[in-house]
Design a protein around this motif. Sequence first.
Motif, short mmCIF file in Angstrom:
data_model
loop_
_atom_site.label_atom_id
_atom_site.label_comp_id
_atom_site.label_asym_id
_atom_site.label_seq_id
_atom_site.Cartn_x
_atom_site.Cartn_y
_atom_site.Cartn_z
N MET A 1 0.84 -1.20 0.00
CA MET A 1 0.00 0.00 0.00
C MET A 1 0.88 1.25 0.00
SD MET A 1 -3.14 1.06 -0.04
CE MET A 1 -4.25 -0.16 0.68
N LYS A 2 1.92 1.25 0.81
CA LYS A 2 2.84 2.38 0.85
C LYS A 2 3.57 2.53 -0.49
CE LYS A 2 5.54 5.69 2.07
NZ LYS A 2 5.03 7.08 2.08
N TYR A 3 3.97 1.42 -1.08
CA TYR A 3 4.68 1.46 -2.36
C TYR A 3 3.78 2.02 -3.46
CZ TYR A 3 7.12 -0.16 -6.55
OH TYR A 3 7.75 -0.21 -7.76
N ALA A 4 2.53 1.57 -3.49
CA ALA A 4 1.58 2.07 -4.49
C ALA A 4 1.37 3.57 -4.34
CB ALA A 4 0.24 1.33 -4.36
N GLU A 5 1.20 4.01 -3.09
CA GLU A 5 0.99 5.44 -2.84
C GLU A 5 2.21 6.25 -3.27
OE1 GLU A 5 2.23 8.84 -0.89
OE2 GLU A 5 2.80 6.94 0.06
N ARG B 1 4.63 5.47 -5.49
CA ARG B 1 5.05 5.41 -6.89
C ARG B 1 3.97 5.87 -7.88
NH1 ARG B 1 8.66 0.80 -9.88
NH2 ARG B 1 8.55 1.71 -11.97
N TYR B 2 2.70 5.57 -7.58
CA TYR B 2 1.66 5.76 -8.59
C TYR B 2 0.59 6.79 -8.23
CZ TYR B 2 3.50 1.24 -10.22
OH TYR B 2 4.31 0.23 -10.63
N LEU B 3 0.37 7.04 -6.94
CA LEU B 3 -0.86 7.73 -6.54
C LEU B 3 -0.56 9.14 -6.05
CD1 LEU B 3 -2.44 4.72 -4.62
CD2 LEU B 3 -2.52 5.24 -7.07
N ALA B 4 -0.26 10.02 -6.99
CA ALA B 4 0.14 11.38 -6.63
C ALA B 4 -1.03 12.32 -6.41
CB ALA B 4 1.05 11.95 -7.72
N THR B 5 -2.20 12.01 -6.98
CA THR B 5 -3.35 12.91 -6.88
C THR B 5 -4.51 12.23 -6.16
OG1 THR B 5 -4.33 12.19 -8.98
CG2 THR B 5 -2.68 13.96 -9.07
N PRO B 6 -5.41 13.00 -5.56
CA PRO B 6 -6.58 12.41 -4.89
C PRO B 6 -7.44 11.55 -5.82
CG PRO B 6 -6.30 14.69 -4.20
CD PRO B 6 -5.32 14.46 -5.32
N LEU C 1 -0.82 8.54 4.12
CA LEU C 1 0.55 8.24 3.72
C LEU C 1 1.09 9.27 2.73
CD1 LEU C 1 0.23 4.37 3.27
CD2 LEU C 1 1.46 5.55 5.09
N ASN C 2 0.19 9.85 1.94
CA ASN C 2 0.59 10.83 0.93
C ASN C 2 0.73 12.24 1.49
OD1 ASN C 2 -0.50 12.64 -1.75
ND2 ASN C 2 1.03 11.05 -2.11
N SER C 3 0.28 12.44 2.73
CA SER C 3 0.23 13.80 3.28
C SER C 3 1.57 14.31 3.77
CB SER C 3 -0.77 13.85 4.44
OG SER C 3 -0.30 13.07 5.54
N ASN C 4 2.52 13.39 4.01
CA ASN C 4 3.84 13.77 4.54
C ASN C 4 3.73 14.47 5.90
OD1 ASN C 4 5.34 12.76 2.31
ND2 ASN C 4 4.79 14.59 1.14
N PHE C 5 2.70 14.09 6.66
CA PHE C 5 2.51 14.66 8.00
C PHE C 5 3.72 14.36 8.87
CE2 PHE C 5 0.62 13.56 12.27
CZ PHE C 5 0.62 14.86 12.75
#
Length: 291
Positions: free
Chosen positions: A166-170, A172-177, A236-240
């Motif tokens: 899940m982290k890898y997919a986020e 590498r591939y999932l840059a936008t909502p 994961l994409n938020s870089n909190f």
Amino acid sequence: MMYLLLMVLLNALLAALFKLFVRFRVDNFQAIVVNYWVCVLTGSAFLGSFPVGAASLSRDWLGLCLLMGAGFISIFNLFAYCTRRDGITAATVANKLSLVIPVLFSIVLYDEHPGLVQWLGIVLAFPAVYLASLPKASMEKVSPHKHNLFWIVLLFIGSGLLDTAMKYAEQRYLATPSEQASYTIHLFFVAGTIGTLLLLFFLITGRMRFSWRNVAGGIALGVPNYFSIYFMIRMLNSNFIQSSAMIPLSNVGVLVASSLIAMLFFGERPSARNKLGLLLSLIVIALLAMS
């Protein structure tokens, strides 16, 4: 921060729903299969379109999505099997402590450098999850048979690799909502397809009996389940904070929230070990928040 809180609350709600399933005699497997399709419908309504189609075959992440969709239903059934054969303690601890795998992958693959406070929080998360997960009725040692230990180890590795994927997919591939929402819908579509084929086989061979209460349970489960995965990807994409700290923080948060719901609404009373685990969990949250 908002995505973390929403993900924790939704996962705690899912745990409460599974407790209600026992009370209302809802079959978990049938409800889970229905839930996958409710997730697909919920995600499509949220996105404003149905993203699964011929174009899906050309997506870069299709292979990973197929593996993860199969992993969703496989890990669920493996958890159920280990719970039945080896006890709830062994299965729960294997499932929760698997967070060590995505944490280590995050540090190695993404060149993250946790500070001293973060490392302390990460290390304390493991005994916190272990102690808080121990059911009161299962304080005695669980001694799996030799061949059953293989399945417990497989559950540990499988759960950790699924979180890592899940982290890898986020990453590498999932840059936008919109990409994140589309990927989540595809995940549930794959899991729902596999689950439906298995369910049809069980029904045709007489191994299961259909009941509308299972459909109702799946509908209740589907909406929070979809958003729990969606907000996990957004978190994961938020870089909190670094994912090596985010993953233990979210796991510990889910345990604390689930324990509070169990005490407030289901009358469960934690054992001394559970209380120690919850105390450590609060310390972990404080350390990772400070970092």
